[in-house]
Design a protein around this motif. Sequence first.
Motif, short mmCIF file in Angstrom:
data_model
loop_
_atom_site.label_atom_id
_atom_site.label_comp_id
_atom_site.label_asym_id
_atom_site.label_seq_id
_atom_site.Cartn_x
_atom_site.Cartn_y
_atom_site.Cartn_z
N VAL A 153 0.84 -1.21 0.02
CA VAL A 153 0.08 -0.09 -0.06
C VAL A 153 0.74 1.25 0.05
O VAL A 153 0.73 2.29 -0.63
CB VAL A 153 -1.10 -0.01 1.06
N ALA A 154 1.94 1.26 0.71
CA ALA A 154 2.80 2.31 0.83
C ALA A 154 3.42 2.62 -0.42
O ALA A 154 3.45 3.98 -0.89
CB ALA A 154 3.90 2.01 1.90
N CYS A 155 4.00 1.69 -1.04
CA CYS A 155 4.44 1.78 -2.50
C CYS A 155 3.61 2.36 -3.33
O CYS A 155 3.86 3.30 -4.23
CB CYS A 155 5.35 0.53 -2.99
N THR A 156 2.31 1.90 -3.44
CA THR A 156 1.44 2.29 -4.29
C THR A 156 1.12 3.75 -4.22
O THR A 156 1.00 4.34 -5.20
CB THR A 156 0.12 1.28 -4.36
N ALA A 157 0.74 4.10 -2.89
CA ALA A 157 0.30 5.48 -2.72
C ALA A 157 1.35 6.55 -3.09
O ALA A 157 1.14 7.52 -3.83
CB ALA A 157 0.07 5.69 -1.41
N ARG A 158 2.68 6.06 -2.75
CA ARG A 158 3.82 6.90 -3.24
C ARG A 158 4.22 6.96 -4.75
O ARG A 158 4.28 8.08 -5.25
CB ARG A 158 4.99 6.77 -2.62
N ALA A 160 1.95 5.79 -7.65
CA ALA A 160 1.04 5.62 -8.62
C ALA A 160 0.90 7.03 -9.24
O ALA A 160 0.95 6.85 -10.53
CB ALA A 160 -0.26 5.23 -7.89
N PRO A 161 1.08 8.03 -8.73
CA PRO A 161 1.16 9.42 -9.43
C PRO A 161 2.53 9.39 -10.43
O PRO A 161 2.48 10.49 -11.13
CB PRO A 161 1.25 10.35 -8.39
N LEU A 162 3.36 8.83 -10.25
CA LEU A 162 4.58 8.99 -10.72
C LEU A 162 4.86 7.81 -11.96
O LEU A 162 5.81 7.88 -12.74
CB LEU A 162 5.66 8.78 -9.84
N ALA A 196 -7.51 0.32 -3.63
CA ALA A 196 -7.90 1.54 -2.79
C ALA A 196 -7.12 2.66 -2.64
O ALA A 196 -7.26 3.90 -2.88
CB ALA A 196 -8.47 1.36 -1.43
N ALA A 197 -5.72 2.32 -2.42
CA ALA A 197 -4.54 3.24 -2.46
C ALA A 197 -4.41 3.85 -3.68
O ALA A 197 -4.25 5.19 -3.85
CB ALA A 197 -3.31 2.65 -1.73
#
Length: 357
Positions: A153-158, A160-162, A196-197
């Motif tokens: 989840v932490a990797c995806t949240a950080r 995904a915008p990049l 969800a993330a």
Amino acid sequence: MIGALFPLVRPVLHGLDAERAHDLTLAALAMMPARAPAPDDPRLAVDLLGQHFPNPVGLAAGFDKGARAADALLGLGFGFVEVGGVVPRAQGGNPRPRVFRLARDRAVINRFGLNSEGLDVVAGRLERRGRRGIVGVNVGANKETADRLADYVACTARLAPLADFITVNVSSPNTPGLRDLQGEAFLDDLLARVVAARDRAAPATAILLKIAPDITLDALDAICATAVRRGVAALVVCNTTVARPAALAETALSAEAGGLSGRPLFGPATRLLAEAYLRVGGHLPLVGVGGIDSAEAAWTKIRAGASLLQLYSALVYEGPGLVARIKAGLVARMRAEGATGLSAIVGRDAAALARTA
């Protein structure tokens, strides 16, 4: 130019430890200025995952774990590049030596253990490079983490915008217990939390799921059903194998622990790809990986059900010129069959290859 030079430098590289040769290659690529690749034949274009891929030939995760050379790699003619795997906290991975060339088998064994510079370093590099070409990120969990799902989840949240896509890697054989996350209950929870993330961070970024070749068809049934239910955009079939085919020529090295990739993986990976296509072909596109070292192998993967392709191990033996040769061969096959695009070819032989590959 780089492809033409490879036959000259290959003896030097292959005279070095495999990981040292890889590190030198990556360092050289990281110093190269970004350049646009030559235009591709329009018949190679693939529209998928909300992206327009100029060609279907991608670079698999593992080559550029730290996102150091994505632009240079795109300049070699890849239609897309997947960097990583990335884990939240930097970790060194397993002790060296941890990668071995099986030259007579055109194969590689690695037990890197998800070595990574960590999430902050990779995110920083992706932020600095901007958004040119199609670049995805493969994400995993730290070996010693108390909550592996939270790591994804932490990797995806950080990231995904990049990135243009995030690949959830639950199939590395070199992190103890990681493949357990392919179990139905764990996978359902993992994908629900990752999606969800992603929805909170960057809803347009596709989520892909990379699976192992060493699964039963019952397990594949469950994985496919869970992936469709949770809104995964594509399955990546497949990662390295812990199996050792009896026909391997490099018998001493074949005893090394780790994941086997390259030509010996082609048959079982293609069969699994075809089996996956028969289950989700109408609902979920597939990325074919494992043993692609020629245009003929790439064509077979497409006919087995792959809409996109990824390679890595073959570059160790064939060099970067392989990318152009595969693309030219695909165009030649389409011309011979009167096809105007690859989509009409995808999955054409899946039923037969599921039985025989």
